[in-house]
Design a protein around this motif. Structure first.
Motif, PDB file in Angstrom:
ATOM      1  N   GLU A   1      30.716 110.017  92.419  1.00 51.41           N
ATOM      2  CA  GLU A   1      32.053 109.844  93.004  1.00 51.41           C
ATOM      3  C   GLU A   1      32.429 108.370  93.087  1.00 51.41           C
ATOM      4  O   GLU A   1      33.568 107.992  92.771  1.00 51.41           O
ATOM      5  N   ALA A   2      31.466 107.546  93.521  1.00 49.06           N
ATOM      6  CA  ALA A   2      31.739 106.115  93.640  1.00 49.06           C
ATOM      7  C   ALA A   2      32.089 105.521  92.289  1.00 49.06           C
ATOM      8  O   ALA A   2      33.054 104.745  92.167  1.00 49.06           O
ATOM      9  N   GLU A   3      31.353 105.906  91.255  1.00 45.34           N
ATOM     10  CA  GLU A   3      31.624 105.365  89.924  1.00 45.34           C
ATOM     11  C   GLU A   3      32.978 105.806  89.413  1.00 45.34           C
ATOM     12  O   GLU A   3      33.726 105.025  88.804  1.00 45.34           O
ATOM     13  N   SER A   4      33.337 107.068  89.667  1.00 46.26           N
ATOM     14  CA  SER A   4      34.652 107.569  89.252  1.00 46.26           C
ATOM     15  C   SER A   4      35.773 106.800  89.957  1.00 46.26           C
ATOM     16  O   SER A   4      36.778 106.431  89.333  1.00 46.26           O
ATOM     17  N   MET A   5      35.595 106.549  91.254  1.00 44.49           N
ATOM     18  CA  MET A   5      36.600 105.798  92.017  1.00 44.49           C
ATOM     19  C   MET A   5      36.716 104.367  91.514  1.00 44.49           C
ATOM     20  O   MET A   5      37.814 103.824  91.401  1.00 44.49           O
ATOM     21  N   GLU A   6      35.571 103.751  91.196  1.00 50.37           N
ATOM     22  CA  GLU A   6      35.583 102.376  90.684  1.00 50.37           C
ATOM     23  C   GLU A   6      36.326 102.303  89.353  1.00 50.37           C
ATOM     24  O   GLU A   6      37.136 101.394  89.133  1.00 50.37           O
ATOM     25  N   LEU A   7      36.037 103.255  88.483  1.00 45.89           N
ATOM     26  CA  LEU A   7      36.662 103.237  87.155  1.00 45.89           C
ATOM     27  C   LEU A   7      38.165 103.424  87.256  1.00 45.89           C
ATOM     28  O   LEU A   7      38.944 102.706  86.608  1.00 45.89           O
TER      29      LEU A   7
ATOM     30  N   GLY B   1      29.213 101.472 102.157  1.00 41.08           N
ATOM     31  CA  GLY B   1      29.033 102.230 103.375  1.00 41.08           C
ATOM     32  C   GLY B   1      29.841 103.513 103.424  1.00 41.08           C
ATOM     33  O   GLY B   1      29.579 104.388 104.246  1.00 41.08           O
ATOM     34  N   MET B   2      30.830 103.645 102.560  1.00 46.82           N
ATOM     35  CA  MET B   2      31.596 104.898 102.516  1.00 46.82           C
ATOM     36  C   MET B   2      30.710 105.994 101.934  1.00 46.82           C
ATOM     37  O   MET B   2      29.970 105.770 100.974  1.00 46.82           O
ATOM     38  N   GLU B   3      30.765 107.173 102.541  1.00 47.26           N
ATOM     39  CA  GLU B   3      29.904 108.278 102.113  1.00 47.26           C
ATOM     40  C   GLU B   3      30.424 108.853 100.802  1.00 47.26           C
ATOM     41  O   GLU B   3      31.373 109.627 100.777  1.00 47.26           O
TER      42      GLU B   3
ATOM     43  N   VAL C   1      12.315  84.608 106.624  1.00 43.92           N
ATOM     44  CA  VAL C   1      12.583  85.381 105.411  1.00 43.92           C
ATOM     45  C   VAL C   1      14.088  85.621 105.341  1.00 43.92           C
ATOM     46  O   VAL C   1      14.708  85.991 106.349  1.00 43.92           O
ATOM     47  N   ASN C   2      14.682  85.407 104.176  1.00 44.64           N
ATOM     48  CA  ASN C   2      16.119  85.660 104.073  1.00 44.64           C
ATOM     49  C   ASN C   2      16.509  86.253 102.734  1.00 44.64           C
ATOM     50  O   ASN C   2      15.879  85.999 101.701  1.00 44.64           O
ATOM     51  N   GLY C   3      17.568  87.059 102.791  1.00 43.22           N
ATOM     52  CA  GLY C   3      18.256  87.493 101.595  1.00 43.22           C
ATOM     53  C   GLY C   3      19.362  86.506 101.284  1.00 43.22           C
ATOM     54  O   GLY C   3      19.569  85.526 102.014  1.00 43.22           O
ATOM     55  N   VAL C   4      20.115  86.776 100.209  1.00 42.37           N
ATOM     56  CA  VAL C   4      21.064  85.774  99.719  1.00 42.37           C
ATOM     57  C   VAL C   4      22.524  86.198  99.871  1.00 42.37           C
ATOM     58  O   VAL C   4      23.413  85.639  99.238  1.00 42.37           O
ATOM     59  N   ALA C   5      22.767  87.195 100.708  1.00 42.81           N
ATOM     60  CA  ALA C   5      24.114  87.599 101.124  1.00 42.81           C
ATOM     61  C   ALA C   5      23.916  88.528 102.318  1.00 42.81           C
ATOM     62  O   ALA C   5      22.829  89.063 102.538  1.00 42.81           O
ATOM     63  N   LYS C   6      24.971  88.720 103.085  1.00 41.42           N
ATOM     64  CA  LYS C   6      24.849  89.584 104.269  1.00 41.42           C
ATOM     65  C   LYS C   6      24.481  91.007 103.876  1.00 41.42           C
ATOM     66  O   LYS C   6      23.635  91.643 104.512  1.00 41.42           O
ATOM     67  N   ARG C   7      25.121  91.516 102.844  1.00 39.18           N
ATOM     68  CA  ARG C   7      24.802  92.862 102.371  1.00 39.18           C
ATOM     69  C   ARG C   7      23.370  92.916 101.847  1.00 39.18           C
ATOM     70  O   ARG C   7      22.649  93.905 102.074  1.00 39.18           O
ATOM     71  N   HIS C   8      22.921  91.881 101.170  1.00 35.74           N
ATOM     72  CA  HIS C   8      21.567  91.862 100.628  1.00 35.74           C
ATOM     73  C   HIS C   8      20.522  91.900 101.741  1.00 35.74           C
ATOM     74  O   HIS C   8      19.453  92.495 101.585  1.00 35.74           O
TER      75      HIS C   8
END
Length: 559
Positions: A501-507, A494-496, A260-267
């Protein structure tokens, strides 16, 4: 049957996929899953792998997209004739559906590579004389109809596919399920192997492509019982496929597959969180290099990197190509795209303006309109250096939120018309995708983490020296060396951080890098920009291709 008779009886891998993209005029695909399957077939032919593809004929295609002046999407059938592209096979299989014997025939498409390899692809069809009108429709619409229709399609794909291969005389050593749609094949194999679960697992390979819960098909057992109508099979489905009181096609595949495999390491990591207790491997997706390199860059690679098409790893030698030649090829590909857009839409895009492309399925988790979240900031970016946008993508006919997002983008087109030119192109298909991924300057990807399993459009862009600018998710976690192979948006996984917060940082990162990094480099430091273009080719394209991917499947799963 052309070369088919010569390969019958020889061991092959049966590659099952609900959709396979082989050509624009064979509309048996909707998006990334089908494109990946088609690229798998193409690379397998060039590598002379013993594969046979199995899919549904989908004789009305996915759909033709129509957009009105407000971005309201409507759909039209994409009818096509298999007889114009394929050969009807003589054998038939029968599958019990709702107490009816449904006949299944197959159309043979022979994909031939320039190296002389051939992969047979068999498209299953229930439009057979003797079947009821209802049953003749089962293989007509890709992802069409209701839940029951989908269940019947998956029964035909999995059970009918195994039976027809046997009727045709194929000797199958491995069954590769590309997503869970074909998981019924495991029950057919259990029956064939006298209930030997271990033998089924030794024979089955399963690749999952989505970390989105809705991407894993589930069905109520009451419905399954009515469609399958076999007490013995129902017992097995409950034993191997039950999850939260429903039949889960992914769980069925997980329980009866040896690899069984995913399609990227993170996946892989995300999949193990979604399905606790199951062990996943990872084989990161790729794209078929020759298919996804535009004519301008093909000619360039042919001159400077002979042999690249069948050995994409040779693209690492891109440093041998002068900067001026790279820029000329890109400029010509960009002119072709801009001229096409201006002919189609009359919007007056400029050949000299930094052009940002976004092309993929219009789904909420992909956040197609993310770049328009703060129009004041976007106008400020445009003041620093002019930008223009090209969008394309279909929303699933039943995805109302996806359709709404298209309308929102049309609204931003109107609101920004005096400052930033924006265009949305209809009917995103293989041909349009190649124009876009080769002709824009920057390929934008803004999925909500961690919902991008892999993503392959950015790999295609890199093959043409187009710079990726993406959230760190899916394949880009592996491909991104910030400022070297492209640019990341927002924090690393992986950052907490809370989702907000993540969306604000991305934007904030998106606008900051556009204004202070990407625009100055594109307009003022051309050699540095071309260096990143070369790195996109020599450090990304050389690795993220289906030749490398298929070699890994061969060594880790098939043999």
């Amino acid at each position: 049957m052309s070369e088919l008779a010569e390969i019958l009886g020889k061991d092959r891998i049966a590659y099952f996929s609900m959709e396979i993209a082989l050509a624009k005029n064979i509309p048996t695909y909707s998006g990334g899953l089908g494109i990946l399957a088609g690229d798998t077939i193409r690379s397998s032919a060039e590598l002379n792998l013993p594969l046979v593809g199995i899919s549904l004929v989908n004789s009305s295609g996915y759909f033709l997209q129509r957009l009105d002046e407000n971005g309201m999407q409507s759909e039209e059938a994409q009818n096509w004739s298999p007889s114009e592209h394929m050969e009807l096979l003589g054998a038939e299989a029968t599958v019990l559906v709702e107490r009816r014997d449904v006949k299944v025939k197959g159309w043979l498409y022979e994909h031939r590579s320039f190296t002389g390899g051939m992969i047979p692809v068999i498209f299953l069809d229930t439009d057979v004389e003797g079947n009821s009108r209802q049953d003749r429709e089962i293989t007509r619409y890709l992802y069409g109809g209701d839940e029951r229709y989908r269940l019947m399609q998956e029964l035909i794909l999995g059970t009918g596919g195994v039976r027809l291969l046997e009727k045709l005389g194929f000797s199958i050593m491995k069954y590769h399920m590309n997503e869970g749609h074909s998981s019924f094949l495991t029950l057919e194999l259990l029956q064939r192997y006298g209930g030997d679960e271990d033998q089924v697992r030794r024979t089955c390979v399963f690749t999952t492509h989505t970390p989105v819960a809705s991407g894993h098909d589930t069905f109520p057992f009451e419905m399954v019982e009515g469609v399958v109508n076999d007490p013995g099979q129902m017992e097995l489905l409950r034993k191997f496929g039950e999850s939260e009181g429903r039949l889960n096609m992914t769980v069925l595949a997980l329980n009866l597959s040896g690899h069984v495999n995913g399609v990227a390491k993170r996946h892989k990591e995300v999949s193990e969180q979604m399905f606790p207790g199951y062990k996943f491997n990872s084989i990161t997706n790729g794209v078929h290099s020759y298919t996804w390199v535009c004519p301008q860059f093909r000619e360039l690679y042919d001159r400077y990197i002979p042999g690249w098409a069948n050995e994409p790893e040779l693209l690492v030698r891109v440093r041998n190509i002068p900067n001026g030649e790279i820029w000329r090829a890109h400029r010509d590909a960009k002119k072709e795209l801009i001229d096409y857009v201006n002919r189609e839409k009359g919007i007056g895009l400029s050949h000299d303006v930094l052009t940002i492309g976004f092309g993929r399925r219009m789904a909420e988790y992909k956040r197609p309109a993310f770049v328009f979240s703060d129009l004041k900031r976007l106008r400020k970016v445009n003041d620093a250096g002019r930008i223009q946008f090209i969008f394309a993508g279909k929303a699933h006919p039943r995805d109302e939120r996806g359709k709404e997002i298209i309308r929102e983008i049309f609204g931003y087109m109107h609101e920004l018309r005096e400052s930033v030119k924006i265009v949305f192109l209809e009917n995103y298909d293989m041909d349009l995708a190649l124009k876009m991924i080769a002709g824009v300057d920057v390929w934008l990807n803004t999925p909500k983490q961690p919902y991008e399993a892999s993503g392959t459009s950015g790999m295609k862009a890199s093959h043409n020296g187009v710079v990726n600018f993406s959230v760190l998710d899916g394949w880009w976690i592996e491909g991104c060396v910030p400022g070297v192979t492209g640019y990341a948006i927002g924090p690393a996984p992986g950052m907490e951080r809370s989702p907000e917060e993540a969306e604000s940082m991305e934007l904030d990162d998106l606008y900051y890098k556009l204004e202070y990094v990407i625009i100055p480099e594109y307009y003022n430091r051309r050699d540095e920009w071309i260096n990143i273009m070369k790195n996109s080719i020599g450090m990304i394209a050389y690795y993220f291709n289906t030749h490398r991917m298929m070699r890994r499947y061969v060594t880790e799963t098939y043999f």
